[in-house]
Design a protein around this motif. Structure first.
Motif, PDB file in Angstrom:
ATOM      1  N   GLU A 280       0.551  -1.310  -0.107  1.00 35.83           N
ATOM      2  CA  GLU A 280      -0.074   0.210   0.021  1.00 35.83           C
ATOM      3  C   GLU A 280       0.691   0.927  -0.127  1.00 35.83           C
ATOM      4  O   GLU A 280       1.059   2.223  -0.478  1.00 35.83           O
ATOM      5  CB  GLU A 280      -0.520  -0.268   1.372  1.00 35.83           C
ATOM      6  N   LYS A 285      -2.562  -2.098  -4.321  1.00 35.88           N
ATOM      7  CA  LYS A 285      -3.430  -2.589  -3.111  1.00 35.88           C
ATOM      8  C   LYS A 285      -3.483  -4.231  -2.757  1.00 35.88           C
ATOM      9  O   LYS A 285      -2.260  -4.487  -3.402  1.00 35.88           O
ATOM     10  CB  LYS A 285      -4.792  -2.129  -3.793  1.00 35.88           C
ATOM     11  N   ALA A 293      -9.149  -4.680   2.372  1.00 31.23           N
ATOM     12  CA  ALA A 293      -8.281  -4.981   2.849  1.00 31.23           C
ATOM     13  C   ALA A 293      -7.995  -5.133   3.773  1.00 31.23           C
ATOM     14  O   ALA A 293      -8.718  -5.835   4.670  1.00 31.23           O
ATOM     15  CB  ALA A 293      -8.377  -3.189   2.891  1.00 31.23           C
ATOM     16  N   ALA A 313      -2.417  -1.450  -8.565  1.00 30.46           N
ATOM     17  CA  ALA A 313      -4.125  -1.261  -8.061  1.00 30.46           C
ATOM     18  C   ALA A 313      -5.392  -1.631  -8.715  1.00 30.46           C
ATOM     19  O   ALA A 313      -5.897  -2.465  -8.322  1.00 30.46           O
ATOM     20  CB  ALA A 313      -3.818   0.019  -7.566  1.00 30.46           C
TER      21      ALA A 313
END
Length: 322
Positions: A280, A285, A293, A313
């Motif tokens: 992150e 991600k 998450a 991501a």
């Protein structure tokens, strides 16, 4: 020739507190020692199985035990560390210190590859310790966003150390004299990719969304994604994630039907949380399934396992939409 900043010089400019920097230096020193032990594995007779099974019900390699002891000794000798937890240990260990930090670690990720000379690594996470009391197991069960530092070392053609403390991600390379030199000041994962990493031999066991996503990749330009993909799979999380940090990609270790009662294979505290913070902070991600998450998961036990989907991501979002 450009003079490279060493780890101590980089830490001096880092915004994190001096105490967490000191803990990171202790771990970095242990990783430098582990690099030598791993490189000399065959010469010193340290390859192969140790003949015992760890708390994860996995056969331990000799180097699993040796590297675990190197980190334990280093952390027990650090007055800023109140407790530690390892993938190789059934319960936490306290050091006698109060306050400061807790450290969790996987001493040799991918150790099944060590006997065939494929990259392996060490993963670690630094958490705040409770003030005024000796830590208990419950004090380690913090969501990943509570980490104050995380990192990993990868023992490959070069030994590299990847760190995140207060912000961003930096990478260091170990020189011949045992000094960590800053070689990648700002690590950033590109948002798009055409590489995926997954164990294709388990395809028949995956949940339908993962199967749809991979099917779309495999269809290439003629399929719904409109581009060709390459597959990579090292079977060492450190090696696969390091490649993603260096050039992009997506890594999937999803739930599968072989053991339906287990939510995933990777350990939340020792692997998924530290890698998720790094990913992150590098602009990628890290999720359970392309949506939720990992850093928001509330741990419920020390050796909890989770599925992992992380990397570029936009590609992680594609998994969530599959």
């Amino acid at each position: 020739m450009t003079t490279l900043t060493d780890l101590a010089g980089w830490l001096a400019q880092e915004l994190a507190g001096d105490e967490v920097k000191a803990v990171v230096e202790v771990v970095a020193g242990a990783c430098a020692r582990i690099s030598k032990v791993v490189a000399s594995g065959a010469i010193l007779g340290n390859l192969g199985a140790a003949g015992v099974v760890n708390v994860q019900d996995e056969e331990q390699k000799k180097l699993d035990i040796i590297t675990n002891d190197i980190l334990r000794d280093a952390l027990n000798g650090c007055p800023l560390v109140a407790g530690l937890a390892s993938e190789e240990l059934e319960v936490i260990e306290t050091t006698g210190a109060v306050g400061g930090f807790l450290v969790t670690f996987d001493p040799l990720d991918g150790s099944s590859n060590i006997d065939v000379n494929v990259s392996v690594g060490t993963i670690f996470s630094v958490l705040p310790a409770p003030a005024g009391v000796a830590p208990s197991e419950a004090d380690f069960l913090l969501p990943g966003r509570r980490q104050v530092a995380a990192g990993y070392a990868v023992y490959g053609p070069q030994t590299m150390l990847v760190l995140t403390l207060s912000q961003g991600v930096a990478a260091f390379t170990l020189d011949a004299d045992g000094t960590w030199l800053l070689t990648h000041q700002t690590v950033a994962i590109p948002a798009d990719t055409a590489e995926f990493a997954i164990n294709m031999s388990n395809q028949r066991h995956w949940a339908e969304p993962v199967r749809r996503y991979i099917d779309g990749c495999l269809q290439g330009k003629a399929g719904p994604r409109g581009k060709n993909f390459n597959m990579r799979w090292v079977a060492s999380m450190v090696a696969d994630v390091h490649r993603i940090l260096m050039r992009g990609g997506i890594f999937l270790y999803p739930w599968d039907a072989r053991e339906p009662d287990k939510p995933g294979k990777l350990r939340l505290l020792y692997e998924a949380n530290p890698m998720s913070l790094i990913v992150e902070r590098a602009g990628g991600k890290s999720t359970l399934d392309g949506m939720a998450a990992i850093l928001d998961v509330q741990p419920t036990k020390l050796h909890q396992r989770v599925p992992v989907v992380l990397g570029s991501a936009n590609e992680v979002d594609q998994v969530g939409a599959a």
